[in-house]
Design a protein around this motif. Structure first.
Motif, mmCIF file in Angstrom:
data_model
loop_
_atom_site.group_PDB
_atom_site.id
_atom_site.type_symbol
_atom_site.label_atom_id
_atom_site.label_comp_id
_atom_site.label_asym_id
_atom_site.label_seq_id
_atom_site.Cartn_x
_atom_site.Cartn_y
_atom_site.Cartn_z
ATOM 1 N N VAL A 1 45.324 45.978 38.477
ATOM 2 C CA VAL A 1 44.747 47.096 39.229
ATOM 3 C C VAL A 1 45.848 47.920 39.887
ATOM 4 O O VAL A 1 45.836 49.150 39.854
ATOM 5 C CB VAL A 1 43.752 46.577 40.286
ATOM 6 N N GLN A 2 46.825 47.247 40.483
ATOM 7 C CA GLN A 2 47.913 47.974 41.140
ATOM 8 C C GLN A 2 48.675 48.855 40.157
ATOM 9 O O GLN A 2 49.082 49.973 40.500
ATOM 10 C CB GLN A 2 48.874 46.992 41.812
ATOM 11 N N HIS A 3 48.859 48.379 38.927
ATOM 12 C CA HIS A 3 49.588 49.150 37.918
ATOM 13 C C HIS A 3 48.697 50.154 37.192
ATOM 14 O O HIS A 3 49.165 50.844 36.285
ATOM 15 C CB HIS A 3 50.225 48.204 36.899
ATOM 16 N N GLY A 4 47.444 50.227 37.572
ATOM 17 C CA GLY A 4 46.539 51.178 36.941
ATOM 18 C C GLY A 4 46.089 50.784 35.554
ATOM 19 O O GLY A 4 45.540 51.614 34.824
ATOM 20 N N ARG B 1 33.526 45.693 41.509
ATOM 21 C CA ARG B 1 33.093 46.991 42.041
ATOM 22 C C ARG B 1 34.214 48.025 41.948
ATOM 23 O O ARG B 1 33.963 49.195 41.665
ATOM 24 C CB ARG B 1 32.626 46.838 43.492
ATOM 25 N N ARG B 2 35.420 47.592 42.186
ATOM 26 C CA ARG B 2 36.534 48.542 42.117
ATOM 27 C C ARG B 2 36.773 48.999 40.684
ATOM 28 O O ARG B 2 37.031 50.183 40.426
ATOM 29 C CB ARG B 2 37.798 47.888 42.673
ATOM 30 N N ILE B 3 36.674 48.085 39.721
ATOM 31 C CA ILE B 3 36.969 48.405 38.325
ATOM 32 C C ILE B 3 35.840 49.183 37.669
ATOM 33 O O ILE B 3 36.054 50.226 37.056
ATOM 34 C CB ILE B 3 37.265 47.120 37.534
ATOM 35 N N TYR B 4 34.622 48.688 37.817
ATOM 36 C CA TYR B 4 33.489 49.280 37.112
ATOM 37 C C TYR B 4 32.839 50.411 37.898
ATOM 38 O O TYR B 4 32.340 51.372 37.296
ATOM 39 C CB TYR B 4 32.434 48.215 36.803
ATOM 40 N N GLY B 5 32.852 50.289 39.233
ATOM 41 C CA GLY B 5 32.199 51.314 40.032
ATOM 42 C C GLY B 5 33.117 52.442 40.419
ATOM 43 O O GLY B 5 32.686 53.455 40.947
ATOM 44 N N GLY B 6 34.412 52.262 40.186
ATOM 45 C CA GLY B 6 35.374 53.270 40.612
ATOM 46 C C GLY B 6 35.765 53.033 42.051
ATOM 47 O O GLY B 6 34.972 52.577 42.864
ATOM 48 N N LEU C 1 43.529 49.417 33.908
ATOM 49 C CA LEU C 1 42.142 49.011 34.095
ATOM 50 C C LEU C 1 41.598 48.249 32.891
ATOM 51 O O LEU C 1 40.673 47.452 33.036
ATOM 52 C CB LEU C 1 41.277 50.241 34.382
ATOM 53 N N VAL C 2 42.144 48.489 31.711
ATOM 54 C CA VAL C 2 41.704 47.739 30.537
ATOM 55 C C VAL C 2 42.041 46.265 30.713
ATOM 56 O O VAL C 2 41.195 45.380 30.519
ATOM 57 C CB VAL C 2 42.346 48.302 29.256
ATOM 58 N N GLU D 1 39.465 43.050 31.339
ATOM 59 C CA GLU D 1 39.502 41.828 30.541
ATOM 60 C C GLU D 1 39.688 40.596 31.427
ATOM 61 O O GLU D 1 39.069 39.544 31.195
ATOM 62 C CB GLU D 1 40.642 41.918 29.525
ATOM 63 N N THR D 2 40.520 40.725 32.452
ATOM 64 C CA THR D 2 40.781 39.591 33.335
ATOM 65 C C THR D 2 39.547 39.244 34.154
ATOM 66 O O THR D 2 39.234 38.061 34.360
ATOM 67 C CB THR D 2 41.964 39.904 34.270
ATOM 68 N N VAL D 3 38.831 40.265 34.626
ATOM 69 C CA VAL D 3 37.614 40.012 35.377
ATOM 70 C C VAL D 3 36.585 39.296 34.507
ATOM 71 O O VAL D 3 35.928 38.341 34.946
ATOM 72 C CB VAL D 3 37.034 41.322 35.944
ATOM 73 N N ARG D 4 36.446 39.744 33.264
ATOM 74 C CA ARG D 4 35.504 39.077 32.352
ATOM 75 C C ARG D 4 35.910 37.614 32.140
ATOM 76 O O ARG D 4 35.053 36.728 32.081
ATOM 77 C CB ARG D 4 35.457 39.814 31.017
ATOM 78 N N HIS D 5 37.187 37.391 32.030
ATOM 79 C CA HIS D 5 37.674 36.020 31.870
ATOM 80 C C HIS D 5 37.375 35.182 33.111
ATOM 81 O O HIS D 5 36.904 34.040 33.015
ATOM 82 C CB HIS D 5 39.180 36.041 31.602
#
Length: 544
Positions: free
Chosen positions: A180-183, A218-223, A185-186, A190-194
């Motif tokens: 997330v810090q490096h932007g 929420r941060r990844i999917y919701g923006g 998001l892909v 993947e890491t969140v799903r894992h």
């Protein structure tokens, strides 16, 4: 997570139907109170609690239906900014009931529990796992091999396997935060799903991880939310659902000693500052349910030479439907003050943001001695709102303009106001892991609604720290040293607390289960923590 939300819906439905049952109430018996401080009160509480605990399975609840304070609604309404005692309205704030110093929810007016029960802690705390992870030279923040799904049936994992699961979960959480810090998001997605497929470790580690997983999701999917009105930055619209916030605040207050420590220590400092004064005025930056003030009112009533004239100004957000919740709390406090023969006046000031409250709105009168009380509020104004001046500087400048005799400040002992996301994430993970460890020692039945709501209170903070940015991120905690520098720069100097406050705070903690809570003195300030980790800090200030 779906099960947790279903539990929440059930709890909120029950709470809405039995709203008044969350109120303060009474208990039989009287207590000797040292009129110069609160130590006599605490000692009396210990004697009373010891006697109560000798009756197996019995919880004191002598609040009676014929009590003069057994009224849940008051006629009338008001839409003005200034809530005065002759304009009251029904609200969703639990009413404050009072009788002979004790409240009907089993807490005294100091907020102390009438009985404690100890529950076994997990074999390995999540803070210990985090420490192990951070000191493991072989650990790296990368996605680890996938473990079995939590839905897959398998034999009970032994302690070593559970510990290994916890360490792997921490690795994956940090890997996601780094992405997330490096932007990236892909990679973060993947890491969140894992992570969601990993076997959740038992106890507090699994609980705190669930909140961080939700915040990352929420941060990844919701923006990333940067709007104060956005609902994506917390469990249920962080700033908009006042009733939920008040319910969670009340349950957290009842569950663990942190807010009680804050109220009790602040009251002791204010009581000492008011010694010998005839007209005193307390300004509370967040009145909520008014839980802090019954103890101070009774202490002032027993002061040598008679009580002073007391004015209380409570600040709070607007209520849904235009209800005047501040006014209802003020009415209950006025009834209490009348019962102990204290001249009392209450004003409620409705404001969305504390920095919108100007000194003239507080109507400080000539000859009044002023105390300003801020419990877990100042950190919310460490963002500039895009303007040239930090909101916190405006607030501190306004406080200085009131010329208070004392300013009491309680804040988290943490640093969640750093710009680097990974550093903020790591600090928050350590802090809230320790906080969840401490909850395990509290008087909670496993999987109870009380446990759910107390954990959700902390979950709101986690989600705001991790999922929000800009003005929407209000949980910008700083540590005691940072606050010392900031408040001193604004024109204040520290008030040194005496040994009495430390002694009484330790007496307070003796009423709670578990032996991990620690009160420490820090250069005239007090901190409350779990084992070696301070978690909240109290400081007192006066104009330089």
């Amino acid at each position: 997570m779906a099960q947790r939300l279903e539990q929440l819906e059930t709890v909120l439905t029950a709470a809405a139907a039995q709203e008044a049952s969350i109120a303060h109430s009474s208990s039989d018996g009287s207590m000797a109170l040292n009129s110069s401080d609160l130590s006599g009160w605490i000692e009396g509480m210990i004697e009373e609690l010891t006697a109560a605990n000798n009756v197996p399975g019995q919880r004191s609840s002598p609040f009676t239906a014929d009590s003069p304070y057994n009224n849940n609604t008051v006629e009338g309404s008001s839409t003005s900014l200034d809530s005065s005692l002759d304009t009251d309205s029904p609200s969703q704030v639990p009413p404050l009931h009072y009788q002979e110093g004790l409240l009907d929810n089993g807490f005294s007016s100091t907020g102390l529990p009438c009985a404690t029960t100890s529950y076994p802690a997990s074999s390995k705390s999540c803070s210990m796992l985090l420490h192990q992870q951070s000191t493991d030279s072989s650990s790296e923040t990368h996605v680890l091999p996938m473990m079995e799904s939590r839905n897959h049936q398998r034999p009970q994992a032994n302690e070593d396997e559970q510990e290994d699961n916890g360490v792997q979960l921490v690795h994956s959480l940090l890997a996601c935060a780094e992405a997330v810090q490096h932007g990236d998001l892909v990679r973060a997605e993947e890491t969140v799903r894992h992570i969601q497929l990993l076997a959740s470790p038992p106890g507090p580690m699994g609980k705190v991880a669930a909140h961080f997983i939700e915040a990352l999701t929420r941060r990844i999917y919701g923006g990333t939310s940067s709007s104060q009105d956005s609902s994506s930055c917390d469990v249920v619209s962080y700033e908009s659902n006042n009733y939920l916030s008040e319910l969670l605040h009340f349950q957290y207050y009842e569950t663990c000693p942190y807010l009680k420590f804050a109220h009790f220590t602040s009251n002791q400092a204010i009581l000492e500052a008011f010694e010998g004064e005839k007209r005193v005025h307390v300004i509370d930056f967040n009145l909520m349910h008014g839980l802090q003030w019954p103890a101070l009112i009774q202490a002032l009533a027993l002061r040598p030479g008679g009580p002073p004239s007391l004015r209380l100004t409570g600040i709070g957000p607007p209520q849904a439907g235009g209800n005047n919740g501040l006014q209802e709390i003020g009415m209950k406090l006025a009834q209490l003050a009348a019962s102990v023969n204290i001249e009392f006046d209450f004003r409620g000031v409705v404001a969305l943001k504390l920095n919108e409250v100007k000194p003239w709105m507080l109507q400080v009168l000539p000859g009044e001695v002023v105390a300003v009380n801020s419990v877990l509020q100042l950190h919310r104004f460490l963002n500039s709102d895009g303007g040239p001046v930090l909101a916190i500087d405006e607030v501190l400048h306004s406080i200085l303009g009131l010329k208070p005799k004392i300013v009491t400040v309680v804040e988290h002992e943490a640093n969640h106001n750093v710009s680097g996301f990974l550093d903020r994430f790591t600090e928050a993970l350590h802090y809230y892991s320790t906080m969840f460890d401490s909850l395990e020692a509290c008087n909670l039945q496993p999987q109870s609604s009380e446990q759910l709501l107390a954990e959700m209170y902390l979950g709101q903070e986690i989600c705001n720290i991790i999922a929000c940015e800009g003005v929407a991120r209000v949980e910008r905690h700083e540590n005691l040293e940072q606050w010392r520098q900031r408040i001193a720069k604004a024109g204040f100097r520290p008030l040194q607390l005496g040994s009495t406050a430390l002694k009484q705070a330790k007496l307070l903690l003796s009423l709670f289960p578990g032996d991990g809570y620690r009160v420490e003195e820090n250069n005239g300030c007090l901190t409350l923590g779990w084992h070696t980790r301070p978690l909240i800090a109290f400081s007192a200030w006066q104009c330089a």
